[in-house]
Design a protein around this motif. Structure first.
Motif, mmCIF file in Angstrom:
data_model
loop_
_atom_site.group_PDB
_atom_site.id
_atom_site.type_symbol
_atom_site.label_atom_id
_atom_site.label_comp_id
_atom_site.label_asym_id
_atom_site.label_seq_id
_atom_site.Cartn_x
_atom_site.Cartn_y
_atom_site.Cartn_z
ATOM 1 N N VAL A 51 0.881 -1.168 0.000
ATOM 2 C CA VAL A 51 0.000 0.000 0.000
ATOM 3 C C VAL A 51 0.918 1.216 0.000
ATOM 4 O O VAL A 51 1.645 1.455 0.966
ATOM 5 N N VAL A 52 0.904 1.947 -1.111
ATOM 6 C CA VAL A 52 1.882 3.012 -1.307
ATOM 7 C C VAL A 52 1.171 4.349 -1.449
ATOM 8 O O VAL A 52 0.232 4.485 -2.234
ATOM 9 N N SER A 53 1.592 5.328 -0.689
ATOM 10 C CA SER A 53 1.058 6.681 -0.802
ATOM 11 C C SER A 53 2.149 7.657 -0.410
ATOM 12 O O SER A 53 3.173 7.281 0.165
ATOM 13 N N ASP A 54 1.920 8.930 -0.721
ATOM 14 C CA ASP A 54 2.893 9.949 -0.359
ATOM 15 C C ASP A 54 2.938 10.145 1.151
ATOM 16 O O ASP A 54 3.969 10.511 1.714
ATOM 17 N N ALA A 55 1.800 9.895 1.813
ATOM 18 C CA ALA A 55 1.738 10.103 3.267
ATOM 19 C C ALA A 55 2.443 8.989 4.035
ATOM 20 O O ALA A 55 2.975 9.207 5.128
ATOM 21 N N GLY A 56 2.439 7.791 3.509
ATOM 22 C CA GLY A 56 3.059 6.654 4.190
ATOM 23 C C GLY A 56 2.854 5.391 3.388
ATOM 24 O O GLY A 56 1.840 5.232 2.702
ATOM 25 N N SER A 57 3.821 4.484 3.449
ATOM 26 C CA SER A 57 3.741 3.247 2.688
ATOM 27 C C SER A 57 3.920 2.052 3.619
ATOM 28 O O SER A 57 4.615 2.146 4.639
ATOM 29 N N TYR A 58 3.281 0.936 3.228
ATOM 30 C CA TYR A 58 3.269 -0.244 4.079
ATOM 31 C C TYR A 58 3.452 -1.497 3.229
ATOM 32 O O TYR A 58 3.126 -1.516 2.040
ATOM 33 N N CYS A 59 3.948 -2.531 3.862
ATOM 34 C CA CYS A 59 4.003 -3.852 3.247
ATOM 35 C C CYS A 59 3.291 -4.828 4.176
ATOM 36 O O CYS A 59 3.580 -4.875 5.373
ATOM 37 N N LEU A 60 2.363 -5.578 3.615
ATOM 38 C CA LEU A 60 1.672 -6.628 4.355
ATOM 39 C C LEU A 60 2.232 -7.961 3.879
ATOM 40 O O LEU A 60 2.088 -8.329 2.709
ATOM 41 N N ALA A 61 2.927 -8.667 4.749
ATOM 42 C CA ALA A 61 3.561 -9.938 4.411
ATOM 43 C C ALA A 61 2.777 -11.083 5.038
ATOM 44 O O ALA A 61 2.483 -11.051 6.238
ATOM 45 N N VAL A 62 2.426 -12.081 4.217
ATOM 46 C CA VAL A 62 1.629 -13.210 4.686
ATOM 47 C C VAL A 62 2.311 -14.508 4.261
ATOM 48 O O VAL A 62 2.604 -14.709 3.080
ATOM 49 N N SER A 63 2.559 -15.380 5.218
ATOM 50 C CA SER A 63 3.089 -16.710 4.935
ATOM 51 C C SER A 63 2.098 -17.740 5.456
ATOM 52 O O SER A 63 1.058 -17.396 6.023
ATOM 53 N N GLN A 64 2.444 -19.006 5.302
ATOM 54 C CA GLN A 64 1.557 -20.069 5.762
ATOM 55 C C GLN A 64 1.384 -20.037 7.275
ATOM 56 O O GLN A 64 0.326 -20.399 7.798
ATOM 57 N N SER A 65 2.377 -19.550 7.989
ATOM 58 C CA SER A 65 2.350 -19.620 9.452
ATOM 59 C C SER A 65 2.082 -18.300 10.155
ATOM 60 O O SER A 65 1.661 -18.287 11.309
ATOM 61 N N HIS A 66 2.339 -17.171 9.492
ATOM 62 C CA HIS A 66 2.140 -15.902 10.194
ATOM 63 C C HIS A 66 1.938 -14.764 9.204
ATOM 64 O O HIS A 66 2.074 -14.939 7.991
ATOM 65 N N SER A 67 1.627 -13.582 9.721
ATOM 66 C CA SER A 67 1.496 -12.377 8.903
ATOM 67 C C SER A 67 2.083 -11.204 9.671
ATOM 68 O O SER A 67 2.168 -11.231 10.896
ATOM 69 N N ALA A 68 2.482 -10.176 8.934
ATOM 70 C CA ALA A 68 3.105 -9.019 9.572
ATOM 71 C C ALA A 68 2.801 -7.762 8.775
ATOM 72 O O ALA A 68 2.715 -7.788 7.540
ATOM 73 N N LEU A 69 2.624 -6.658 9.481
ATOM 74 C CA LEU A 69 2.441 -5.343 8.872
ATOM 75 C C LEU A 69 3.723 -4.545 9.085
ATOM 76 O O LEU A 69 4.188 -4.388 10.215
ATOM 77 N N ILE A 70 4.288 -4.038 7.997
ATOM 78 C CA ILE A 70 5.581 -3.359 8.067
ATOM 79 C C ILE A 70 5.441 -1.948 7.510
ATOM 80 O O ILE A 70 4.979 -1.759 6.378
ATOM 81 N N ARG A 71 5.819 -0.966 8.296
ATOM 82 C CA ARG A 71 5.828 0.429 7.826
ATOM 83 C C ARG A 71 7.126 0.672 7.059
ATOM 84 O O ARG A 71 8.215 0.404 7.558
ATOM 85 N N LEU A 72 7.002 1.153 5.826
ATOM 86 C CA LEU A 72 8.166 1.383 4.979
ATOM 87 C C LEU A 72 8.642 2.831 5.116
ATOM 88 O O LEU A 72 7.831 3.754 5.210
ATOM 89 N N THR A 73 9.937 3.001 5.107
ATOM 90 C CA THR A 73 10.509 4.347 5.289
ATOM 91 C C THR A 73 10.653 5.086 3.965
ATOM 92 O O THR A 73 10.771 6.307 3.951
#
Length: 285
Positions: free
Chosen positions: A209-231
């Motif tokens: 999810v990319v925007s000028d205000a802030g960008s994020y990566c949502l990572a999903v695997s078989q065992s877990h998921s994570a939300l990562i704020r991109l710099t």
């Protein structure tokens, strides 16, 4: 009233901003406006979030995207639907950012899939890329208009879901009346738990999810998921994607000659790497 609310918001007079937006929303519903109502509901959601009422903000964002879903029914083509989603993308981004802040990974995934899923599903289903004819006053068109107006006035989650289901049925009826093949079943985004069940142990899905205000990566695997704020911002991320794909392509693809013909083929040992590369490219795009 929206512009007045913006002034109040800038001055941090949030109660006045809320009242102005509520008056504007009431006016939009009274005249049957479909295009500015999602924007106004999202603006009110932002005010409620600033007033430390995240649950109220979440409900308002949901209401805004429900109205958007209803608006997409009258779109002439998958490209037109994609354009509407792009124009309203700030609503989805702000809702996503709220879910991230509340650490609701499943909710964040649902928001991303809702924003991208319908137009992607329409494009994949379309065997022939041709626009749907504009509304022509059939009974299905009138039913769609009436349902959209009902959706504008609805504040009940259950009622909105029922109206959206009826809108889908009316859309299918219009396809049949126009001699166009219908999609037969509504496109509902899968949940994150369903996604995990189909991933292999060595696979990782990345949603950006990319925007000028802030960008994020949502990572999903078989065992877990994570939300990562991109710099990094949008431009830097796009450069990184192009560089990554070029590097993968150079390391994998070789030219095979057959007389006067030549073909470019990927080494079998790198097939999974190529799959990951193109998955990365698709989620960013």
């Amino acid at each position: 009233m929206f512009e007045l609310a913006s002034v109040y918001s800038t001055e941090n007079r949030l109660d006045f901003a809320e009242e102005s937006l509520r008056q504007g929303i009431a006016a939009s519903r009274k005249i049957g406006d479909r295009f500015f109502l999602p924007r106004d509901l999202a603006a009110l959601a932002e005010i409620k979030d600033r007033q430390d009422e995240p649950e109220a903000a979440d409900a308002l964002y949901e209401q805004a995207t429900d109205v958007l879903d209803g608006l997409l029914v009258n779109s002439a083509s998958p490209d037109a639907k994609s354009s509407i989603v792009a124009a309203m993308s700030d609503i989805y981004i702000r809702h996503f950012a709220l879910a991230v802040r509340l650490r609701r990974t499943s909710k964040a995934f649902a928001i991303v899939e809702r924003a991208r899923g319908r137009t992607a599903a329409d494009l994949l289903r379309a065997s022939v890329h041709r626009p749907i004819e504009a509304p022509n006053g059939t009974s299905a068109d009138r039913a769609i208009t009436n349902l959209q107006l009902r959706l504008l006035h609805s504040v009940s989650v259950a009622e909105r879901k029922e109206i959206l289901a009826d809108l889908f049925d009316a859309e299918q009826k219009r396809f049949l009346e126009g001699g166009t093949q219908s999609s037969r079943s509504a496109a509902h985004p899968i949940g994150i738990s369903d996604l995990r069940r189909v991933l292999h142990p060595d696979e990782l899905l990345l949603e950006y999810v990319v925007s000028d205000a802030g960008s994020y990566c949502l990572a999903v695997s078989q065992s877990h998921s994570a939300l990562i704020r991109l710099t990094k911002g949008r431009a830097a991320l796009e450069r990184a994607v192009r560089s990554y794909l070029s590097a993968v392509h150079r390391s994998m693809v070789r030219t095979v000659s057959f007389g006067s013909f030549s073909a470019r083929a990927a080494s079998p040992s790198h097939s999974r790497k190529m799959r990951a590369a193109w998955l990365f490219f698709w989620t960013v795009g």
